[in-house]
Design a protein around this motif. Structure first.
Motif, PDB file in Angstrom:
ATOM      1  N   LYS A  21     -26.453  64.172 170.997  1.00 50.17           N
ATOM      2  CA  LYS A  21     -25.451  64.776 170.122  1.00 50.17           C
ATOM      3  C   LYS A  21     -25.721  64.457 168.655  1.00 50.17           C
ATOM      4  O   LYS A  21     -25.485  65.291 167.770  1.00 50.17           O
ATOM      5  N   ASN A  22     -26.261  63.232 168.450  1.00 48.09           N
ATOM      6  CA  ASN A  22     -26.567  62.822 167.072  1.00 48.09           C
ATOM      7  C   ASN A  22     -27.943  63.281 166.612  1.00 48.09           C
ATOM      8  O   ASN A  22     -28.313  63.086 165.450  1.00 48.09           O
ATOM      9  N   GLY A  23     -28.722  63.842 167.563  1.00 46.26           N
ATOM     10  CA  GLY A  23     -30.032  64.353 167.200  1.00 46.26           C
ATOM     11  C   GLY A  23     -31.116  63.308 167.167  1.00 46.26           C
ATOM     12  O   GLY A  23     -32.218  63.574 166.653  1.00 46.26           O
ATOM     13  N   SER A  24     -30.858  62.118 167.704  1.00 45.46           N
ATOM     14  CA  SER A  24     -31.867  61.062 167.682  1.00 45.46           C
ATOM     15  C   SER A  24     -32.873  61.188 168.829  1.00 45.46           C
ATOM     16  O   SER A  24     -33.928  60.544 168.801  1.00 45.46           O
ATOM     17  N   ILE A  25     -32.575  61.973 169.866  1.00 49.24           N
ATOM     18  CA  ILE A  25     -33.534  62.254 170.923  1.00 49.24           C
ATOM     19  C   ILE A  25     -33.547  63.754 171.172  1.00 49.24           C
ATOM     20  O   ILE A  25     -32.610  64.477 170.804  1.00 49.24           O
ATOM     21  N   THR A  26     -34.600  64.225 171.809  1.00 49.33           N
ATOM     22  CA  THR A  26     -34.719  65.653 172.114  1.00 49.33           C
ATOM     23  C   THR A  26     -34.007  65.981 173.425  1.00 49.33           C
ATOM     24  O   THR A  26     -33.658  65.086 174.210  1.00 49.33           O
ATOM     25  N   LEU A  27     -33.805  67.260 173.651  1.00 51.77           N
ATOM     26  CA  LEU A  27     -33.181  67.708 174.899  1.00 51.77           C
ATOM     27  C   LEU A  27     -34.039  67.328 176.097  1.00 51.77           C
ATOM     28  O   LEU A  27     -33.518  66.963 177.158  1.00 51.77           O
ATOM     29  N   THR A  28     -35.356  67.410 175.919  1.00 47.94           N
ATOM     30  CA  THR A  28     -36.268  67.043 177.009  1.00 47.94           C
ATOM     31  C   THR A  28     -36.079  65.598 177.422  1.00 47.94           C
ATOM     32  O   THR A  28     -36.061  65.272 178.615  1.00 47.94           O
ATOM     33  N   ASP A  29     -35.912  64.731 176.438  1.00 47.88           N
ATOM     34  CA  ASP A  29     -35.670  63.310 176.739  1.00 47.88           C
ATOM     35  C   ASP A  29     -34.379  63.133 177.520  1.00 47.88           C
ATOM     36  O   ASP A  29     -34.316  62.338 178.466  1.00 47.88           O
ATOM     37  N   TYR A  30     -33.367  63.883 177.126  1.00 51.26           N
ATOM     38  CA  TYR A  30     -32.082  63.753 177.818  1.00 51.26           C
ATOM     39  C   TYR A  30     -32.172  64.273 179.251  1.00 51.26           C
ATOM     40  O   TYR A  30     -31.613  63.676 180.184  1.00 51.26           O
ATOM     41  N   LEU A  31     -32.868  65.387 179.436  1.00 50.96           N
ATOM     42  CA  LEU A  31     -32.985  65.964 180.786  1.00 50.96           C
ATOM     43  C   LEU A  31     -33.696  64.991 181.729  1.00 50.96           C
ATOM     44  O   LEU A  31     -33.387  64.953 182.930  1.00 50.96           O
ATOM     45  N   ILE A  32     -34.613  64.215 181.204  1.00 51.34           N
ATOM     46  CA  ILE A  32     -35.286  63.205 182.029  1.00 51.34           C
ATOM     47  C   ILE A  32     -34.274  62.177 182.514  1.00 51.34           C
ATOM     48  O   ILE A  32     -34.275  61.782 183.687  1.00 51.34           O
ATOM     49  N   LYS A  33     -33.382  61.740 181.598  1.00 53.11           N
ATOM     50  CA  LYS A  33     -32.351  60.766 181.978  1.00 53.11           C
ATOM     51  C   LYS A  33     -31.372  61.363 182.977  1.00 53.11           C
ATOM     52  O   LYS A  33     -30.935  60.681 183.916  1.00 53.11           O
ATOM     53  N   LEU A  34     -31.049  62.638 182.800  1.00 53.17           N
ATOM     54  CA  LEU A  34     -30.133  63.312 183.729  1.00 53.17           C
ATOM     55  C   LEU A  34     -30.747  63.423 185.117  1.00 53.17           C
ATOM     56  O   LEU A  34     -30.079  63.192 186.133  1.00 53.17           O
ATOM     57  N   ASN A  35     -32.032  63.773 185.161  1.00 54.16           N
ATOM     58  CA  ASN A  35     -32.721  63.865 186.452  1.00 54.16           C
ATOM     59  C   ASN A  35     -32.821  62.500 187.129  1.00 54.16           C
ATOM     60  O   ASN A  35     -32.727  62.396 188.353  1.00 54.16           O
ATOM     61  N   ASP A  36     -32.982  61.458 186.313  1.00 54.14           N
ATOM     62  CA  ASP A  36     -33.076  60.100 186.878  1.00 54.14           C
ATOM     63  C   ASP A  36     -31.776  59.697 187.557  1.00 54.14           C
ATOM     64  O   ASP A  36     -31.790  59.170 188.674  1.00 54.14           O
ATOM     65  N   VAL A  37     -30.650  59.928 186.898  1.00 60.33           N
ATOM     66  CA  VAL A  37     -29.371  59.548 187.500  1.00 60.33           C
ATOM     67  C   VAL A  37     -29.049  60.441 188.692  1.00 60.33           C
ATOM     68  O   VAL A  37     -28.479  59.983 189.693  1.00 60.33           O
ATOM     69  N   SER A  38     -29.440  61.704 188.630  1.00 56.92           N
ATOM     70  CA  SER A  38     -29.217  62.614 189.763  1.00 56.92           C
ATOM     71  C   SER A  38     -30.014  62.162 190.976  1.00 56.92           C
ATOM     72  O   SER A  38     -29.509  62.164 192.106  1.00 56.92           O
ATOM     73  N   GLN A  39     -31.277  61.769 190.729  1.00 58.32           N
ATOM     74  CA  GLN A  39     -32.125  61.289 191.823  1.00 58.32           C
ATOM     75  C   GLN A  39     -31.576  60.001 192.403  1.00 58.32           C
ATOM     76  O   GLN A  39     -31.600  59.800 193.627  1.00 58.32           O
TER      77      GLN A  39
END
Length: 321
Positions: free
Chosen positions: A276-294
């Motif tokens: 939200k603050n723009g300090s990471i990219t969307l791709t970086d966030y999607l990796i974290k989302l996939n990790d918690v989903s897995q």
């Protein structure tokens, strides 16, 4: 009129063989039903995992919808690019496709389950989560397919006994009579009754010729059954040990699943703020989302597999019947 008096016990032996063969057929049917029970266990497990996977997709969809709002705000402030919004839309479409595939797969599972149970069960049915029970007794002698070996060996013993009885003579009592003329006295041509009563002895000498060969065949068949029984016992012990190892594995993995999910969720929440603050990219966030989903799906799978290991063990040892 004739009545068999003595046949060396061959009639009784044949009756025992018939009863054993009937028992073998009955156990073969029970064994087939046990296979059906095992197939139902596999279907039940697949359905539970499918529903858990659907829950995770719903979680991802809700999270990405929330991220769309953050990305929209970031685009307005020049922090993110419009392509980030398009990437989220593409991911949402892919999740929808995965959800559709899981739904169709679930329908197939329920069709198979309905076929096995001979009851109409649709995807709206709520399946009770099986309660885990540990079975310390690993005795599988109650399985019908295992009992068949003992029955076949017993049948071979009776067949051998029957072969020994076949070479014995048979004794019968008979009575024969008629009314007419002439009688036993051919010179007396008058009409009258006559008859004869006696005991006869018969001996099938031809049974001596191939008796030895038949005994060899029976012994070969009995040895064949014993060898198959040994192979069966080895395979059963292997299945039981593998299931016990899998059970311990899932039990151990479950002890750390909660910690992994908690850590992954915390990392994902922090990443959401950074996105939200723009300090990471969307791709970086999607990796974290996939990790918690897995991590969440792994937790669900380990729980299901542990419970189903107990159900599979009961079926393997025929403890449900």
């Amino acid at each position: 009129v004739s009545q068999l008096i003595y046949d060396g016990g061959m009639t009784k032996t044949q009756k025992e063989i018939t009863n054993i063969n009937n028992g073998i057929q009955e156990n073969q049917i029970k064994s087939s039903m046990l296979q059906v029970e095992d197939n139902i266990n596999s279907l039940f497990e697949a359905i539970l995992i499918n529903k858990e996977q659907t829950k995770i997709i719903n979680f991802q969809q809700r999270d990405l919808e929330m991220r769309k709002q953050d990305i929209s705000y970031a685009i307005q402030n020049g922090i993110s690019l419009k392509t980030d919004m398009q990437e989220i839309d593409a991911d949402l479409i892919q999740l929808k496709q995965q959800k559709t595939s899981l739904c169709m797969q679930l329908c197939q599972y329920f069709v198979q389950l309905s076929s096995f149970t001979q009851q109409h069960i649709d995807t709206t049915a709520v399946l009770d989560f099986p309660q885990f029970t540990y079975i310390a007794d690993n005795n599988y002698s109650g399985r019908p397919d295992y009992q068949i070996f003992g029955q076949q060996i017993k049948s071979s013993n009776y067949q051998m006994k029957k072969l020994n009885q076949e070479i014995l003579p048979q004794i019968s009592m008979f009575a024969d009579g008629y009314y007419g003329r002439p009688g036993l006295n051919a010179m007396d041509y008058s009409t009258h009754s006559s008859g004869i009563v006696g005991i006869s002895l018969s001996w099938n000498v031809s049974s001596l010729y191939d008796n030895t060969h038949k005994k060899k065949l029976v012994n070969i068949n009995r040895d064949f059954v014993k060898n198959n029984q040994s192979i069966y016992e080895i395979n059963m012990e292997k299945q039981i040990e593998n299931l016990k190892i899998d059970l311990l594995k899932n039990k151990d993995l479950m002890n750390s699943d909660d910690n992994i999910v908690a850590i992954r969720s915390n990392v994902k929440d922090v990443a959401a703020i950074q996105l939200k603050n723009g300090s990471i990219t969307l791709t970086d966030y999607l990796i974290k989302l996939n990790d918690v989903s897995q991590a969440m799906i792994n937790k669900s799978i380990h729980k299901i597999e542990l419970s189903m290991d107990g159900a599979k063990m009961r079926t393997l040892l025929n403890k449900n019947n």
